[in-house]
Design an enzyme around this catalytic site. Structure first.
Site, short mmCIF file in Angstrom:
data_model
loop_
_atom_site.label_atom_id
_atom_site.label_comp_id
_atom_site.label_asym_id
_atom_site.label_seq_id
_atom_site.Cartn_x
_atom_site.Cartn_y
_atom_site.Cartn_z
N ARG A 19 0.76 -1.10 0.11
CA ARG A 19 0.04 0.12 -0.02
C ARG A 19 0.73 1.29 -0.16
O ARG A 19 2.09 1.11 0.10
CB ARG A 19 -0.94 0.04 1.18
CG ARG A 19 -0.40 -0.15 2.61
CD ARG A 19 -1.24 -0.07 3.73
NE ARG A 19 -0.61 0.07 5.00
CZ ARG A 19 -1.11 0.23 6.15
NH1 ARG A 19 -2.32 0.03 6.03
NH2 ARG A 19 -0.52 0.34 7.29
N ILE A 21 2.97 4.19 -0.52
CA ILE A 21 4.29 4.60 -1.16
C ILE A 21 4.77 3.28 -1.93
O ILE A 21 5.19 3.58 -2.98
CB ILE A 21 5.24 5.52 -0.42
CG1 ILE A 21 4.93 6.80 0.04
CG2 ILE A 21 6.70 5.72 -0.95
CD1 ILE A 21 5.70 7.74 0.92
N ASP A 65 8.21 -10.15 8.18
CA ASP A 65 8.35 -9.19 9.02
C ASP A 65 10.06 -8.68 8.80
O ASP A 65 10.94 -9.36 9.09
CB ASP A 65 8.33 -9.60 10.72
CG ASP A 65 8.82 -8.73 11.79
OD1 ASP A 65 9.24 -7.44 11.33
OD2 ASP A 65 8.74 -8.60 12.76
N TYR A 154 9.21 8.20 15.82
CA TYR A 154 9.18 7.97 14.60
C TYR A 154 10.33 8.66 14.12
O TYR A 154 11.15 8.25 13.04
CB TYR A 154 7.61 8.27 14.17
CG TYR A 154 7.81 8.34 12.45
CD1 TYR A 154 7.45 7.16 11.89
CD2 TYR A 154 7.78 9.47 11.74
CE1 TYR A 154 7.33 7.32 10.46
CE2 TYR A 154 7.72 9.53 10.35
CZ TYR A 154 7.37 8.40 9.74
OH TYR A 154 7.44 8.26 8.38
#
Length: 245
Positions: A19, A21, A65, A154
């Site tokens: 999904r 970018i 992962d 982040y």
């Protein structure tokens, strides 16, 4: 390779490809003739992404992962040939003040955004260095260079991706391998669709172009970095001027 298919015969692995970018980059590269390996955590989402690619290409997908070293060992063993391009686009975001952020959330963000990118680079480098060619594109964020309240973990992970890019570009550039980063600002994706109206309005007010970017515009930058053979250690900022304010 032709002008219509500049990535013909190239094998490209894209993480976070189901999904946003990552998916837009996948579509862009598939239209340019590349063969793709799409990576994401969820198999149904990967299957949907695979079906959204233009027909005719030799594409496949791997669910796993990116923060797991064993996953990358399996990827390296299953590729079958040297990868020409790696795009580290897998990432998760979270918004809360640091003192209210759970340690497990911090760990998950760093593990996916930064450790996953480091492990991905490590997994493909031996083949690229041996062939004396290859291109790695790391998707960072403008928050890696510009402060953002509520985004400490982040921002730290994405600043780490910039450091990874710069150091690795210096380390392997003489081997013919190029490593670059894209630093998007606010982009219209699933990640930003859930923004509160006030937060969205504030983001647009601080962005000189007064709009969010599109995932397709980020994909355009990725294509530039693949094709420009002198691009190494670059940080392509796509933020509508946000970091200039």
């Amino acid at each position: 390779m032709t002008m219509a298919n500049p990535l013909s015969k190239k094998l490209i692995l894209i993480t976070g490809a189901s999904r946003g970018i990552g998916l837009s980059i996948s579509r862009k590269f598939a239209h340019a003739g590349a063969s793709l390996i799409l990576v994401s955590r969820t198999r149904p989402h990967l299957d949907a992404a695979l079906s959204a690619l233009p027909p005719g290409g030799e594409h496949r997908c791997i669910a796993g992962d990116v923060g797991d070293p064993q996953f990358w060992e399996e990827v390296r063993g299953g590729c079958g040939k040297k990868l020409d391009v790696l795009v580290n686009s897998a990432g998760i975001t979270h918004s809360s003040l640091l003192m209210a952020t759970k340690p497990e959330t911090i760990e998950d963000i760093i593990r996916t955004n930064l450790v996953g990118s480091v492990l991905g680079c490590r997994a493909v480098l031996r083949g690229m260095v041996r062939a004396r060619s290859g291109c790695i594109i790391n998707i960072s964020s403008v928050l890696g260079i510009k402060a953002g309240t509520g985004s400490v973990a982040y921002a730290a992970s994405k600043a780490g991706v910039i450091g990874l890019t710069r150091s690795l570009a210096a380390e392997v550039g003489s081997s013919g391998v190029r490593v670059n980063a894209i630093l998007p600002g606010y982009i219209e994706t699933d990640m930003t669709s859930g923004m509160a109206e006030g937060a969205r309005r504030e983001a647009l007010e601080f962005t000189p172009m007064r709009r969010m970017g599109t995932a397709e515009e980020v994909a355009d930058a990725a294509m530039f970095l693949v094709l420009n053979k002198f691009a190494n250690g670059s940080q392509v900022v796509l933020d509508g001027g946000l970091s200039a304010t």
